[in-house]
Scaffold this motif. Structure first.
Motif, PDB file in Angstrom:
ATOM      1  N   VAL A 101       0.824  -1.209   0.000  1.00  0.00           N
ATOM      2  CA  VAL A 101       0.000   0.000   0.000  1.00  0.00           C
ATOM      3  C   VAL A 101       0.860   1.261   0.000  1.00  0.00           C
ATOM      4  CG1 VAL A 101      -1.672   1.326   1.353  1.00  0.00           C
ATOM      5  CG2 VAL A 101      -2.007  -1.124   1.028  1.00  0.00           C
ATOM      6  N   TYR A 102       2.035   1.212   0.628  1.00  0.00           N
ATOM      7  CA  TYR A 102       2.850   2.428   0.655  1.00  0.00           C
ATOM      8  C   TYR A 102       3.251   2.878  -0.747  1.00  0.00           C
ATOM      9  CZ  TYR A 102       7.203  -0.357   0.205  1.00  0.00           C
ATOM     10  OH  TYR A 102       8.204  -1.192  -0.227  1.00  0.00           O
ATOM     11  N   GLU A 103       3.329   1.943  -1.704  1.00  0.00           N
ATOM     12  CA  GLU A 103       3.632   2.336  -3.076  1.00  0.00           C
ATOM     13  C   GLU A 103       2.490   3.155  -3.679  1.00  0.00           C
ATOM     14  OE1 GLU A 103       6.346   2.183  -4.468  1.00  0.00           O
ATOM     15  OE2 GLU A 103       7.496   0.447  -3.795  1.00  0.00           O
ATOM     16  N   LEU A 104       1.264   2.890  -3.238  1.00  0.00           N
ATOM     17  CA  LEU A 104       0.105   3.623  -3.741  1.00  0.00           C
ATOM     18  C   LEU A 104      -0.025   4.997  -3.086  1.00  0.00           C
ATOM     19  CD1 LEU A 104      -2.479   0.688  -3.624  1.00  0.00           C
ATOM     20  CD2 LEU A 104      -1.036   1.395  -5.545  1.00  0.00           C
ATOM     21  N   LEU A 105       0.687   5.195  -1.992  1.00  0.00           N
ATOM     22  CA  LEU A 105       0.590   6.453  -1.242  1.00  0.00           C
ATOM     23  C   LEU A 105       1.810   7.343  -1.441  1.00  0.00           C
ATOM     24  CD1 LEU A 105      -0.847   4.995   2.088  1.00  0.00           C
ATOM     25  CD2 LEU A 105      -2.107   6.086   0.225  1.00  0.00           C
ATOM     26  N   GLY A 106       2.581   7.059  -2.492  1.00  0.00           N
ATOM     27  CA  GLY A 106       3.720   7.923  -2.791  1.00  0.00           C
ATOM     28  C   GLY A 106       5.067   7.244  -2.728  1.00  0.00           C
ATOM     29  N   GLY A 107       5.099   5.976  -2.316  1.00  0.00           N
ATOM     30  CA  GLY A 107       6.364   5.250  -2.279  1.00  0.00           C
ATOM     31  C   GLY A 107       7.127   5.439  -0.986  1.00  0.00           C
ATOM     32  N   ARG A 108       8.160   4.613  -0.815  1.00  0.00           N
ATOM     33  CA  ARG A 108       8.961   4.639   0.400  1.00  0.00           C
ATOM     34  C   ARG A 108       9.719   5.959   0.511  1.00  0.00           C
ATOM     35  NH1 ARG A 108      13.310   0.046   0.778  1.00  0.00           N
ATOM     36  NH2 ARG A 108      14.378   1.453  -0.667  1.00  0.00           N
ATOM     37  N   VAL A 109       9.734   6.516   1.698  1.00  0.00           N
ATOM     38  CA  VAL A 109      10.417   7.788   1.946  1.00  0.00           C
ATOM     39  C   VAL A 109      11.746   7.568   2.667  1.00  0.00           C
ATOM     40  CG1 VAL A 109      10.242  10.026   3.117  1.00  0.00           C
ATOM     41  CG2 VAL A 109       8.234   9.051   2.001  1.00  0.00           C
ATOM     42  N   ARG A 110      11.780   6.646   3.625  1.00  0.00           N
ATOM     43  CA  ARG A 110      12.999   6.422   4.409  1.00  0.00           C
ATOM     44  C   ARG A 110      13.186   4.931   4.666  1.00  0.00           C
ATOM     45  NH1 ARG A 110       9.284   9.175   7.354  1.00  0.00           N
ATOM     46  NH2 ARG A 110      10.449  11.108   7.107  1.00  0.00           N
ATOM     47  N   ASP A 111      14.395   4.566   5.049  1.00  0.00           N
ATOM     48  CA  ASP A 111      14.730   3.167   5.298  1.00  0.00           C
ATOM     49  C   ASP A 111      14.576   2.774   6.758  1.00  0.00           C
ATOM     50  OD1 ASP A 111      15.473   2.572   2.617  1.00  0.00           O
ATOM     51  OD2 ASP A 111      17.354   3.639   2.947  1.00  0.00           O
ATOM     52  N   ARG A 112      14.492   3.754   7.647  1.00  0.00           N
ATOM     53  CA  ARG A 112      14.368   3.457   9.073  1.00  0.00           C
ATOM     54  C   ARG A 112      13.621   4.596   9.748  1.00  0.00           C
ATOM     55  NH1 ARG A 112      19.656   4.546   7.994  1.00  0.00           N
ATOM     56  NH2 ARG A 112      20.120   2.320   7.931  1.00  0.00           N
ATOM     57  N   VAL A 113      13.048   4.298  10.905  1.00  0.00           N
ATOM     58  CA  VAL A 113      12.350   5.309  11.690  1.00  0.00           C
ATOM     59  C   VAL A 113      12.815   5.220  13.132  1.00  0.00           C
ATOM     60  CG1 VAL A 113      10.300   5.379  10.231  1.00  0.00           C
ATOM     61  CG2 VAL A 113      10.388   3.776  12.147  1.00  0.00           C
ATOM     62  N   ALA A 114      12.768   6.339  13.821  1.00  0.00           N
ATOM     63  CA  ALA A 114      13.138   6.360  15.235  1.00  0.00           C
ATOM     64  C   ALA A 114      12.012   5.760  16.073  1.00  0.00           C
ATOM     65  CB  ALA A 114      13.410   7.793  15.684  1.00  0.00           C
ATOM     66  N   CYS A 115      12.375   5.034  17.118  1.00  0.00           N
ATOM     67  CA  CYS A 115      11.402   4.449  18.042  1.00  0.00           C
ATOM     68  C   CYS A 115      11.660   4.988  19.446  1.00  0.00           C
ATOM     69  CB  CYS A 115      11.512   2.928  18.047  1.00  0.00           C
ATOM     70  SG  CYS A 115      11.149   2.146  16.463  1.00  0.00           S
ATOM     71  N   TYR A 116      10.687   4.805  20.320  1.00  0.00           N
ATOM     72  CA  TYR A 116      10.870   5.242  21.700  1.00  0.00           C
ATOM     73  C   TYR A 116      10.223   4.237  22.651  1.00  0.00           C
ATOM     74  CZ  TYR A 116       6.120   7.068  20.916  1.00  0.00           C
ATOM     75  OH  TYR A 116       4.799   7.202  20.594  1.00  0.00           O
ATOM     76  N   PRO A 117      10.724   4.155  23.879  1.00  0.00           N
ATOM     77  CA  PRO A 117      10.131   3.260  24.874  1.00  0.00           C
ATOM     78  C   PRO A 117       9.049   3.979  25.668  1.00  0.00           C
ATOM     79  CG  PRO A 117      12.105   4.209  25.783  1.00  0.00           C
ATOM     80  CD  PRO A 117      11.948   4.794  24.391  1.00  0.00           C
ATOM     81  N   HIS A 118       8.264   3.216  26.401  1.00  0.00           N
ATOM     82  CA  HIS A 118       7.325   3.782  27.372  1.00  0.00           C
ATOM     83  C   HIS A 118       7.936   3.571  28.753  1.00  0.00           C
ATOM     84  CE1 HIS A 118       3.868   4.359  24.598  1.00  0.00           C
ATOM     85  NE2 HIS A 118       4.529   3.451  23.915  1.00  0.00           N
ATOM     86  N   ASN A 119       8.022   4.638  29.501  1.00  0.00           N
ATOM     87  CA  ASN A 119       8.766   4.575  30.755  1.00  0.00           C
ATOM     88  C   ASN A 119       7.866   4.489  31.967  1.00  0.00           C
ATOM     89  OD1 ASN A 119      10.748   6.301  28.806  1.00  0.00           O
ATOM     90  ND2 ASN A 119      11.832   4.941  30.174  1.00  0.00           N
ATOM     91  N   GLY A 120       8.261   3.571  32.890  1.00  0.00           N
ATOM     92  CA  GLY A 120       7.723   3.221  34.182  1.00  0.00           C
ATOM     93  C   GLY A 120       6.500   3.926  34.711  1.00  0.00           C
ATOM     94  N   ASP A 121       6.106   3.614  35.876  1.00  0.00           N
ATOM     95  CA  ASP A 121       4.980   4.248  36.551  1.00  0.00           C
ATOM     96  C   ASP A 121       5.387   5.672  36.924  1.00  0.00           C
ATOM     97  OD1 ASP A 121       2.907   5.106  38.092  1.00  0.00           O
ATOM     98  OD2 ASP A 121       2.891   3.380  39.443  1.00  0.00           O
ATOM     99  N   PRO A 122       4.743   6.680  36.311  1.00  0.00           N
ATOM    100  CA  PRO A 122       5.171   8.060  36.563  1.00  0.00           C
ATOM    101  C   PRO A 122       4.566   8.691  37.815  1.00  0.00           C
ATOM    102  CG  PRO A 122       3.472   8.046  34.884  1.00  0.00           C
ATOM    103  CD  PRO A 122       3.710   6.604  35.274  1.00  0.00           C
ATOM    104  N   HIS A 123       3.880   7.907  38.658  1.00  0.00           N
ATOM    105  CA  HIS A 123       3.261   8.497  39.842  1.00  0.00           C
ATOM    106  C   HIS A 123       4.295   8.911  40.894  1.00  0.00           C
ATOM    107  CE1 HIS A 123      -0.412   6.821  38.081  1.00  0.00           C
ATOM    108  NE2 HIS A 123      -1.048   7.698  38.823  1.00  0.00           N
ATOM    109  N   ARG A 124       5.499   8.333  40.826  1.00  0.00           N
ATOM    110  CA  ARG A 124       6.582   8.736  41.717  1.00  0.00           C
ATOM    111  C   ARG A 124       7.768   9.151  40.855  1.00  0.00           C
ATOM    112  NH1 ARG A 124       8.939   5.122  44.457  1.00  0.00           N
ATOM    113  NH2 ARG A 124       9.401   6.299  46.345  1.00  0.00           N
ATOM    114  N   ILE A 125       8.260  10.357  41.083  1.00  0.00           N
ATOM    115  CA  ILE A 125       9.347  10.882  40.251  1.00  0.00           C
ATOM    116  C   ILE A 125      10.582   9.992  40.339  1.00  0.00           C
ATOM    117  CG2 ILE A 125      11.007  12.779  40.041  1.00  0.00           C
ATOM    118  CD1 ILE A 125       8.780  14.730  40.452  1.00  0.00           C
ATOM    119  N   GLU A 126      10.856   9.421  41.526  1.00  0.00           N
ATOM    120  CA  GLU A 126      12.029   8.557  41.658  1.00  0.00           C
ATOM    121  C   GLU A 126      11.927   7.351  40.729  1.00  0.00           C
ATOM    122  OE1 GLU A 126      10.265   8.684  45.611  1.00  0.00           O
ATOM    123  OE2 GLU A 126       9.949  10.183  44.041  1.00  0.00           O
ATOM    124  N   ASP A 127      10.726   6.764  40.643  1.00  0.00           N
ATOM    125  CA  ASP A 127      10.533   5.606  39.768  1.00  0.00           C
ATOM    126  C   ASP A 127      10.657   6.003  38.299  1.00  0.00           C
ATOM    127  OD1 ASP A 127      10.096   4.073  42.011  1.00  0.00           O
ATOM    128  OD2 ASP A 127       7.910   4.227  41.900  1.00  0.00           O
TER     129      ASP A 127
END
Length: 219
Positions: A101-127
């Protein structure tokens, strides 16, 4: 090629739509809203009569029919249903033409993308700091968490959550330094005034982005 059936499926993993055609090719789509499954399913069923017999390649026309076909504008439930069907139609088109489908939407733009994690329980700043340090030590360039009320998980008091959120961003920036990118998701839980207060408060600490700062109806 003609559409012969439009079938919604409400599962624990999400809400999916299967669009079948007389050629044997079918497409699958997914609704972005994970809740209100029965409501989304009924919207899909209500749109089926407008879709059956139509050419699935007419994606833009069918989107207009689904989204603008009623007198009243749709909200999140309707747009989730339209999105799931639209994805399925593009899936059919890609399969029929033998291309991603990406070929129908203009083709590939990049070879890789940046990812990010989801970080711990934010209810305590120390955690939160411990989780962010762990991500940084593992080589992540981003850290991310959601806005919370430090006094509880069931309700969110906006003023308190905004103050706490600003303090979190300040603490993470000071702890991890300038190279780490900070991402904060407000989960559409603030009104415009509170969101502006939060964004101004964290501006000195240079967040990479603030996600979903306000509800769509406030935009």
């Amino acid at each position: 090629m003609k559409i012969t059936a439009v079938k919604p499926f409400v599962l624990n993993a999400g809400i999916f739509v299967k669009v079948e055609t007389d050629s044997g090719i079918y497409g699958m789509g997914e609704a972005g809203m994970k809740r209100r499954g029965r409501a989304i399913s009924e919207v899909v069923n209500s749109m089926a009569s407008d879709l059956i017999g139509e050419d699935p390649f007419r994606t833009e026309h069918l989107w207009q029919v689904m989204f603008r076909g009623g007198f009243f504008p749709g909200g999140g439930v309707q747009t989730s249903a339209v999105s799931a069907v639209d994805i399925a139609l593009w899936d059919i088109k890609g399969k029929a033409l033998g291309v991603p489908v990406y070929e129908l939407l203009g083709g590939r733009v990049r070879d890789r993308v940046a990812c990010y994690p989801h970080n711990g329980d934010p209810h305590r700043i120390e955690d939160l700091l411990a989780s962010c340090r762990k991500s940084q030590d593992a080589g992540w360039k981003f850290v991310r968490w959601g806005l919370v009320d430090p006094k509880g998980k069931e309700l969110l008091e906006p003023s308190r959550a905004v103050r706490y959120g600003i303090e979190q961003v300040r603490a993470v920036r000071e702890e991890l330094g300038e190279e780490i990118e900070i991402l904060v998701d407000l989960h559409t839980r603030l009104d415009p005034a509170a969101s502006i207060q939060f964004c101004r408060g964290v501006e000195p600490y240079r967040p990479f982005f603030v996600e979903d700062p306000i509800r769509s109806e406030s935009a």
